[in-house]
Enzyme design. Sequence first.
Site: not given
Length: 672
Positions: A364, A393, A411, A413, A415, A499, A545
């Site tokens: 992000c 991570r 991910q 992902d 946005h 979320k 997100h």
Amino acid sequence: MTPIPIFYTSNFQRLKAAEVHYIFYKMIEITLPDGSVRKYESGVNSLDVAKSISEGLARKIIAAKVDGEIWDATRPLTKDASVQLLSFQDDGGKYAFWHSSAHLLAEAIEALYPGVKFAIGPPIENGFYYDIDLPEGKTIGLKELEALEKKMIELARQKNPYIRKEISKADAIAYFQEKGDEYKLELLEDLEDGTITFYEQGGFTDLCRGPHIPNTGLIKAVKLLNVAGAYWRGDESRQTLTRIYGITFPKAKELKQYLAMLEEAKKRDHRKLGAELELFMFSEKVGMGLPIWLPKGAALRDRLQDFLKQEQMRRGYQLVATPHIGHKNLYVTSGHYEKYGEDSFQPINTPKEGEEFMLKPMNCPHHCEIFAHKPHSYKELPIRLAEFGTVYRYEQSGELHGLSRVRSFTQDDGHIFCTPDQLKTEFLNVLDLTMMVFRKMGFTDFTAQISLRDPEKPEKYIGSKENWEAAEKAIIEATQEVGLPTVTELGEAAFYGPKLDFMVKDALGRSWQLGTIQVDYNLPERFQLEYVGADNQKHRPVMIHRAPFGSLERFISVLIEHTAGKFPLWLMPEQYAILPVSDRFGDYATKVQQELAAADIRGYVDNRNETLGRKIRDTELKRIPIMLILGEKEAEEGSISVRIQGVEDGDKGSMPVADFIAFFQELLAKEG
């Protein structure tokens, strides 16, 4: 008013005088989930409320949710409250049941292993565990679990009540000092006086917040599943403890069903099937938690990505790509570094002194920088960015588990940067995309968890109260509009915004957290993101997100176990296997394969020097959905003999290749 003594145990048995609670006589209002309001005398408990409705209901109630918090069913209610009565079928009921079972396990351990020291014993998603420090020279292995199970059943049959006691910190410390239990003493260091409770059942007392079921007699079936090692407080430098896992049920048949499900789950374990189907691997030389995709797995992964890419582009997304690393200042600006620090960020050494780069733990902040690189008008919004971004991570080695818990994952992902007026419409569009993805993959049973901030802990979050309220309202209204079943959890929000997490049930009835959608007013603020509105003034966009898969690794792990490796036909890396009955038909098999490849149908020729029976068995083990058998008749006629796996009328007989191609397209169309 005259104080009325209320005796607080599971069935109002008499307590010592010191345990008597005096509550002034008054009436309180209890609001039930259907909106009805009932009046009771102060000091009534949730079990009494259930009895006032019906004795049959009361027999099922083992706990209650009071103003959103799970309580003992026997804990007195002294003020107006909203009360939801919980049975074992409710998540909160299971929580209390398995929490109580952990205490029962501890009581059994203490009876069989005097001098044992106790750490923590929480309920988990399926069952519970207790971490213990055994006396010197004592060990517990799988053989010893049977004796512990028998002791637990023996103690359960005593029907001892779980008694909650409020206790001062000084008295709690004195108790565990006398007992010599340093783990409980360390836990007490973090607790404030006036907030400490003990629970007692039979001859066992534990430091515990609760909640618990009324008495041990409700626990009818016990199975201790495993023994493992665990570091005290997850710290590898601390004492290694013995962790005992178990599960319990109020009925023996429920345990029998659960154990049968476990056996089926072992067969479906994505680690086992991933190796058998040659999808992915791990290498100690590469590093723990770093998956390597083999050709078939990479093909599966690519098809998932291609499917979502096409769907996103149809919905107006723009595809981007960002680096695998970022400067530390990027994550300081976003606030992630402060909140997660060393838990998520792994530094990268560079030759330049003082230069700090990090492996990318999230996408992000990079997407915020993409939005910020040029000015925007309100006429351009919404801007929808999407990326299959690999992030890193550092998970603890003991927490790594196949593809479902890794250190490197990709991910899906996305946005969305939009105006406040566009927020609800965009959120509804993302909801539609996410639910479409789940249904396409065969997940038809799912609910969503609305994760909100904890108003009692504002220090956990960034941003203004007004922004949080607007973001939370948008999520709640959108889910209500589409009729999506939801549960709400306080304190589970991300630090920058609320979320919506999707909980998907697989073929075995297990729930998995997969896709997520988050509303964020705060990162646009931190990155100073702006657009020029219709009033010719600068405004902050709102950021959504979203990741329908969540991560490809975790999603694929769940998909493998849900389907037992029998993926939808459109997703299969290999959709058919051609099985020549002998080497004489190898050339014809190659010709058929080429015709099918031209029709975009994927498969291979099994030209091994094996019997047809062996080839069929091996094809079944590989979960290949379609077998095409070629012999002399097929070669002469220019046809193929078609067999479909896993269906009653799977033998489709012989047909020309062109007819099979049409038949195959029909099968694909049925999958949607």
